[in-house]
Motif scaffolding. Structure first.
Motif, mmCIF file in Angstrom:
data_model
loop_
_atom_site.group_PDB
_atom_site.id
_atom_site.type_symbol
_atom_site.label_atom_id
_atom_site.label_comp_id
_atom_site.label_asym_id
_atom_site.label_seq_id
_atom_site.Cartn_x
_atom_site.Cartn_y
_atom_site.Cartn_z
ATOM 1 N N CYS A 184 -48.328 -67.019 22.955
ATOM 2 C CA CYS A 184 -47.756 -67.400 21.679
ATOM 3 C C CYS A 184 -49.112 -67.776 20.848
ATOM 4 C CB CYS A 184 -46.648 -68.403 21.715
ATOM 5 S SG CYS A 184 -46.110 -68.986 20.204
ATOM 6 N N GLU A 215 -48.813 -69.400 18.164
ATOM 7 C CA GLU A 215 -48.632 -70.780 17.527
ATOM 8 C C GLU A 215 -48.978 -71.946 18.542
ATOM 9 O OE1 GLU A 215 -47.405 -70.955 14.270
ATOM 10 O OE2 GLU A 215 -47.010 -69.071 14.185
ATOM 11 N N CYS A 216 -48.556 -71.854 19.432
ATOM 12 C CA CYS A 216 -48.578 -73.124 20.627
ATOM 13 C C CYS A 216 -49.497 -72.470 21.888
ATOM 14 C CB CYS A 216 -47.230 -73.595 21.049
ATOM 15 S SG CYS A 216 -46.323 -72.102 22.047
ATOM 16 N N CYS A 230 -41.135 -66.789 22.414
ATOM 17 C CA CYS A 230 -41.596 -68.146 22.860
ATOM 18 C C CYS A 230 -40.268 -69.080 22.594
ATOM 19 C CB CYS A 230 -42.554 -68.408 21.778
ATOM 20 S SG CYS A 230 -42.985 -70.217 21.956
ATOM 21 N N HIS A 236 -41.051 -70.828 19.227
ATOM 22 C CA HIS A 236 -41.374 -70.245 18.077
ATOM 23 C C HIS A 236 -40.835 -68.804 17.754
ATOM 24 C CE1 HIS A 236 -44.571 -73.048 18.736
ATOM 25 N NE2 HIS A 236 -44.393 -73.224 17.223
HETATM 26 ZN ZN LIG Z 1 -45.006 -70.792 20.638
#
Ligand SMILES: [Zn+2]
Length: 417
Positions: A46, A48-49, A85, A88
């Motif tokens: 992912c 984002e994370c 995710c 997300h």
């Molecule tokens: Zn994520």
């Protein structure tokens, strides 16, 4: 040897494999295209994370431009997956060779940016058959990475100055770090206003500002106030070259006035082309110039008087002890105020008004080299000239950070140039 073998040596992506390399037409020209697959058991990451998750689906294949070899463009070809995710939702996976939607690989961006430090951006674009915009994006990416990842610890000495940019009265305020072995551009911002410098101190942070030991600046009153307030523990030094610049401005003003007078009285302008003779230090003149200066010195001209006053003042910087320097300065000021040279009188008053800060120069002697500011300014001006055609301020700031910021680069497994 296979291109794949070379690639595995220079770039190694843990969860991906190079499958095949072939010639293919890309945008009308033959290019080397390297197919990449995700390893069978790998799970997408992912963006984002950073957590890995289940594959949601696969996107259409994309091409990522890589460092060219043997005048062939090189592309990675890969179909990114989307990761499901839990936090997300469905996201296009993070790739180790490129960020976000960028079509260029990180290695290629760093490669272009390195060349763009040596050549102009336009030359770089021409040589690598890419667009000016791609070079700009590459440099911007490298600079943004560098600014986000640089360390501002141990900055204890800074120099503040301004340089003129573009046409018209536009300035950039430049803040340099001057610590020995770590001289670089820390910050640059538009205009020369109180607000400009306040913004630097705000971004630099209170804690770091309090650790500053020396600040070298010119004697522009609004800046002096900001420095006193925001860097309370620093010794503010008015630098030699800033002060001598004021002398030169005064000499130039007097010379222009006299030249106008010659013209009005239909006299021969003996000062014609004499500007640099008077502005340069005598030891920097050529033999021919020295002879011409010798002729000029015989004339009873205000410009010459001003010139001699400047040369006389140079002795000020030789003093070892503050009190002797102080006495010399007072004597010089008194003499200057008794002349009829208005611009020189202005310099004298300025010296007297800023005496305390000027004498700080002696207190810091041997500990701080403000002269570095001049060298960095020259480099900055060169960058501005090379970047001629950069219309926006943002472009110019990026070019300056790129050449003068000494910024850390994104991690590249291999150095190409
Ligand atoms: Zn994520």
């Amino acid at each position: 040897m296979l291109v794949k073998t070379v690639l595995n040596r220079v770039e190694h992506f843990k969860s991906f494999v190079f499958i095949a390399v072939s010639f293919q037409l890309v945008n009308g020209s033959e290019a080397l295209v390297v197919e990449i697959n995700a390893r069978a058991n790998s799970r997408p990451e992912c963006p984002e994370c950073g957590r890995r998750g289940r594959k949601y689906d696969t996107m259409p294949v994309r091409l990522f431009e890589y460092v060219p070899i043997w005048a062939f463009q090189v592309f990675f070809r890969y179909a990114p997956r989307r990761v499901a995710c839990p936090e997300h939702g469905a996201k296009v996976e993070a790739l180790p060779w490129a960020y976000g939607k960028e079509r260029m690989t990180i290695s290629y961006q760093v490669y272009l940016a390195r060349w763009a430090r040596r050549l102009s951006w336009k030359e770089t674009a021409d040589i690598f058959k890419t667009s000016w915009d791609s070079v700009y994006r590459a440099v911007r990416f490298v600079v943004e990475y560098g600014l986000a990842n640089r360390s501002l610890d141990n900055v204890t000495e800074i120099g503040i100055d301004e340089i003129a940019v573009f046409k018209g009265p536009k300035f950039l305020t430049m803040v340099y770090q001057l610590n020995a072995g770590a001289r670089r551009l820390l910050w640059c911002g538009p205009e020369r206003r109180v607000k400009t410098l306040l913004r630097f101190f705000h971004e630099f942070g209170k804690e770091r500002s309090e650790k500053l030991r020396f600040v070298c600046s010119d004697m522009w009153a609004p800046y002096l106030k900001v420095i006193a307030k925001k860097a309370p523990n620093a010794l503010n030094i008015l630098d030699r070259f800033h002060i001598m610049r004021k002398f030169n401005e005064a000499i130039d003003e007097i010379r222009r006035g006299e030249a106008r007078l010659f013209k009005a009285q239909n006299q021969e302008n003996v000062l014609e082309r004499g500007r640099w003779l008077l502005l340069k230090r005598p030891e920097n003149l050529s033999d021919k110039q020295t002879a011409r200066l010798g002729d000029l010195l015989k004339l009873n001209l205000s410009s010459i008087k001003a010139y001699l006053m400047r040369e006389d003042f140079q002795r000020f910087w030789e003093y070892k002890q503050v009190r002797f320097a102080d006495r010399f300065l007072e004597n010089w000021v008194t003499r200057a105020l008794h002349t009829n040279l208005e611009p020189m009188k202005k310099v004298a008053k300025m010296l007297r008004n800023h005496k305390a800060l000027i004498l700080n120069w002696f207190k810091a002697k041997g500990q701080l080299s403000c002269g570095a500011v001049e060298g960095l300014n020259l480099k900055a001006k060169l960058t501005i000239r090379k970047a001629y055609g950069l219309k926006s301020l943002k472009c110019l700031q990026i070019a300056l950070y790129h050449t003068l910021g000494d910024l850390p680069e994104p991690l590249c497994h291999h150095r190409f140039c």
